[in-house]
Design a protein around this motif. Structure first.
Motif, mmCIF file in Angstrom:
data_model
loop_
_atom_site.group_PDB
_atom_site.id
_atom_site.type_symbol
_atom_site.label_atom_id
_atom_site.label_comp_id
_atom_site.label_asym_id
_atom_site.label_seq_id
_atom_site.Cartn_x
_atom_site.Cartn_y
_atom_site.Cartn_z
ATOM 1 N N GLU A 24 -15.061 35.311 -76.269
ATOM 2 C CA GLU A 24 -15.930 35.742 -77.361
ATOM 3 C C GLU A 24 -15.387 35.385 -78.737
ATOM 4 O O GLU A 24 -16.121 35.046 -79.645
ATOM 5 C CB GLU A 24 -16.161 37.263 -77.293
ATOM 6 C CG GLU A 24 -16.795 37.739 -76.016
ATOM 7 C CD GLU A 24 -15.775 38.107 -74.941
ATOM 8 O OE1 GLU A 24 -14.577 37.758 -75.066
ATOM 9 O OE2 GLU A 24 -16.176 38.739 -73.959
ATOM 10 N N VAL A 25 -14.063 35.507 -78.913
ATOM 11 C CA VAL A 25 -13.427 35.186 -80.187
ATOM 12 C C VAL A 25 -12.997 33.725 -80.113
ATOM 13 O O VAL A 25 -12.016 33.388 -79.461
ATOM 14 C CB VAL A 25 -12.214 36.102 -80.459
ATOM 15 C CG1 VAL A 25 -11.540 35.736 -81.775
ATOM 16 C CG2 VAL A 25 -12.636 37.569 -80.455
ATOM 17 N N ASP A 62 -24.205 44.497 -74.887
ATOM 18 C CA ASP A 62 -24.174 43.261 -75.671
ATOM 19 C C ASP A 62 -24.312 43.537 -77.158
ATOM 20 O O ASP A 62 -23.637 42.915 -77.977
ATOM 21 C CB ASP A 62 -25.274 42.301 -75.197
ATOM 22 C CG ASP A 62 -25.235 40.994 -75.971
ATOM 23 O OD1 ASP A 62 -24.161 40.338 -75.976
ATOM 24 O OD2 ASP A 62 -26.251 40.639 -76.590
ATOM 25 N N GLU A 63 -25.172 44.478 -77.533
ATOM 26 C CA GLU A 63 -25.358 44.802 -78.950
ATOM 27 C C GLU A 63 -24.081 45.378 -79.552
ATOM 28 O O GLU A 63 -23.718 45.057 -80.682
ATOM 29 C CB GLU A 63 -26.498 45.801 -79.131
ATOM 30 C CG GLU A 63 -27.862 45.210 -78.885
ATOM 31 C CD GLU A 63 -28.970 46.248 -78.965
ATOM 32 O OE1 GLU A 63 -28.708 47.408 -79.374
ATOM 33 O OE2 GLU A 63 -30.108 45.906 -78.613
ATOM 34 N N THR A 64 -23.375 46.194 -78.778
ATOM 35 C CA THR A 64 -22.126 46.790 -79.256
ATOM 36 C C THR A 64 -21.062 45.720 -79.453
ATOM 37 O O THR A 64 -20.355 45.702 -80.464
ATOM 38 C CB THR A 64 -21.638 47.865 -78.269
ATOM 39 O OG1 THR A 64 -22.683 48.816 -78.070
ATOM 40 C CG2 THR A 64 -20.405 48.568 -78.786
ATOM 41 N N GLU A 65 -20.952 44.806 -78.502
ATOM 42 C CA GLU A 65 -19.979 43.720 -78.636
ATOM 43 C C GLU A 65 -20.338 42.812 -79.815
ATOM 44 O O GLU A 65 -19.462 42.342 -80.537
ATOM 45 C CB GLU A 65 -19.898 42.920 -77.340
ATOM 46 C CG GLU A 65 -18.744 41.959 -77.306
ATOM 47 C CD GLU A 65 -18.576 41.286 -75.951
ATOM 48 O OE1 GLU A 65 -17.474 40.783 -75.709
ATOM 49 O OE2 GLU A 65 -19.536 41.247 -75.152
ATOM 50 N N GLU A 66 -21.611 42.592 -80.029
ATOM 51 C CA GLU A 66 -22.067 41.771 -81.160
ATOM 52 C C GLU A 66 -21.690 42.426 -82.492
ATOM 53 O O GLU A 66 -21.252 41.750 -83.421
ATOM 54 C CB GLU A 66 -23.585 41.555 -81.074
ATOM 55 C CG GLU A 66 -24.123 40.579 -82.088
ATOM 56 C CD GLU A 66 -23.726 39.142 -81.802
ATOM 57 O OE1 GLU A 66 -23.580 38.387 -82.776
ATOM 58 O OE2 GLU A 66 -23.546 38.786 -80.630
ATOM 59 N N VAL A 67 -21.833 43.741 -82.582
ATOM 60 C CA VAL A 67 -21.437 44.464 -83.793
ATOM 61 C C VAL A 67 -19.943 44.289 -84.044
ATOM 62 O O VAL A 67 -19.506 44.041 -85.175
ATOM 63 C CB VAL A 67 -21.801 45.967 -83.683
ATOM 64 C CG1 VAL A 67 -21.136 46.787 -84.777
ATOM 65 C CG2 VAL A 67 -23.312 46.153 -83.718
ATOM 66 N N LEU A 68 -19.145 44.390 -82.993
ATOM 67 C CA LEU A 68 -17.699 44.188 -83.098
ATOM 68 C C LEU A 68 -17.380 42.799 -83.657
ATOM 69 O O LEU A 68 -16.591 42.662 -84.596
ATOM 70 C CB LEU A 68 -17.042 44.362 -81.733
ATOM 71 C CG LEU A 68 -15.589 43.910 -81.650
ATOM 72 C CD1 LEU A 68 -14.661 45.017 -82.076
ATOM 73 C CD2 LEU A 68 -15.268 43.442 -80.256
ATOM 74 N N PRO A 100 -6.732 36.730 -79.120
ATOM 75 C CA PRO A 100 -7.478 37.995 -79.129
ATOM 76 C C PRO A 100 -8.669 37.959 -78.166
ATOM 77 O O PRO A 100 -9.363 36.952 -78.067
ATOM 78 C CB PRO A 100 -7.958 38.124 -80.570
ATOM 79 C CG PRO A 100 -7.604 36.885 -81.274
ATOM 80 C CD PRO A 100 -6.814 36.012 -80.375
ATOM 81 N N LYS A 101 -8.844 39.068 -77.502
ATOM 82 C CA LYS A 101 -9.969 39.223 -76.578
ATOM 83 C C LYS A 101 -10.641 40.565 -76.865
ATOM 84 O O LYS A 101 -10.007 41.497 -77.328
ATOM 85 C CB LYS A 101 -9.479 39.206 -75.135
ATOM 86 C CG LYS A 101 -8.856 37.902 -74.711
ATOM 87 C CD LYS A 101 -8.483 37.969 -73.242
ATOM 88 C CE LYS A 101 -7.838 36.767 -72.663
ATOM 89 N NZ LYS A 101 -7.658 35.585 -73.367
ATOM 90 N N THR A 102 -11.925 40.629 -76.561
ATOM 91 C CA THR A 102 -12.617 41.903 -76.710
ATOM 92 C C THR A 102 -12.265 42.772 -75.505
ATOM 93 O O THR A 102 -12.203 42.295 -74.379
ATOM 94 C CB THR A 102 -14.141 41.717 -76.801
ATOM 95 O OG1 THR A 102 -14.618 41.058 -75.637
ATOM 96 C CG2 THR A 102 -14.518 40.917 -78.040
ATOM 97 N N GLY A 122 -13.116 47.003 -78.688
ATOM 98 C CA GLY A 122 -12.052 46.731 -79.643
ATOM 99 C C GLY A 122 -11.539 45.317 -79.403
ATOM 100 O O GLY A 122 -11.948 44.641 -78.456
ATOM 101 N N VAL A 123 -10.621 44.875 -80.245
ATOM 102 C CA VAL A 123 -10.020 43.551 -80.117
ATOM 103 C C VAL A 123 -8.513 43.726 -79.939
ATOM 104 O O VAL A 123 -7.879 44.452 -80.696
ATOM 105 C CB VAL A 123 -10.284 42.684 -81.360
ATOM 106 C CG1 VAL A 123 -9.536 41.369 -81.295
ATOM 107 C CG2 VAL A 123 -11.761 42.446 -81.541
ATOM 108 N N ALA A 124 -7.963 43.082 -78.919
ATOM 109 C CA ALA A 124 -6.511 43.130 -78.696
ATOM 110 C C ALA A 124 -6.070 41.820 -78.088
ATOM 111 O O ALA A 124 -6.749 41.293 -77.208
ATOM 112 C CB ALA A 124 -6.147 44.303 -77.793
ATOM 113 N N PRO A 125 -4.970 41.270 -78.493
ATOM 114 C CA PRO A 125 -4.201 41.645 -79.679
ATOM 115 C C PRO A 125 -4.976 41.294 -80.943
ATOM 116 O O PRO A 125 -5.998 40.612 -80.880
ATOM 117 C CB PRO A 125 -2.931 40.794 -79.541
ATOM 118 C CG PRO A 125 -3.344 39.604 -78.749
ATOM 119 C CD PRO A 125 -4.415 40.091 -77.819
#
Length: 136
Positions: A24-25, A62-68, A100-102, A122-125
């Motif tokens: 995603e990132v 999907d909407e939540t991940e898109e907001v992130l 970084p990954k979601t 969230g995103v980590a690292p």
């Protein structure tokens, strides 16, 4: 302008965040500029390094991940807009090492007597972006 290291060169990239992609990132090479890594490291002074993180919560995955991802992109755009003369952004994370990954956490909540899923992303690292100055 944003750069990222690919092998023996730093290349200019565009942001390519996509909640439906496996990674995603992501950043996509735009082929506008390429500088050999040795030359780049020797001539570009690091002024600051920023660790970018974001979080989002919602009831639709999907909407939540898109907001992130939008929050993360907004932080990059804020850094880009604050650049001074001759300054650039460089993605410091390395693919396969500390990229970084979601991260998703799902909980069950009861809404009007029905079980529903609630998503927390969230995103980590953290996404590490440095501000560097080009040689004069």
């Amino acid at each position: 302008m944003i750069f990222r290291r690919y092998g023996t060169a730093y290349q200019s990239v565009d942001i390519n965040f996509d909640s439906l992609a496996l990674n995603e990132v992501a950043f996509r090479r735009n082929r506008e500029e390429s500088i050999p890594a040795d030359d780049f490291d020797a001539t570009h002074e690091v002024l600051a390094t920023h660790e970018l993180v974001a979080e989002a919560e919602g009831n639709v995955q999907d909407e939540t991940e898109e907001v992130l991802l939008n929050k993360l992109q907004a932080q990059i755009e804020e850094l880009r807009s604050a650049l001074g003369e001759g300054e650039i952004l460089v993605v410091d994370n390395e693919q396969g090492h500390d990229w970084p990954k979601t991260k998703q956490k799902t909980t069950n909540v009861i809404v009007e007597g029905e079980n529903r899923l609630h998503f927390h992303y969230g995103v980590a690292p953290p996404l590490r972006i440095s501000v560097r100055r080009r040689p004069s």
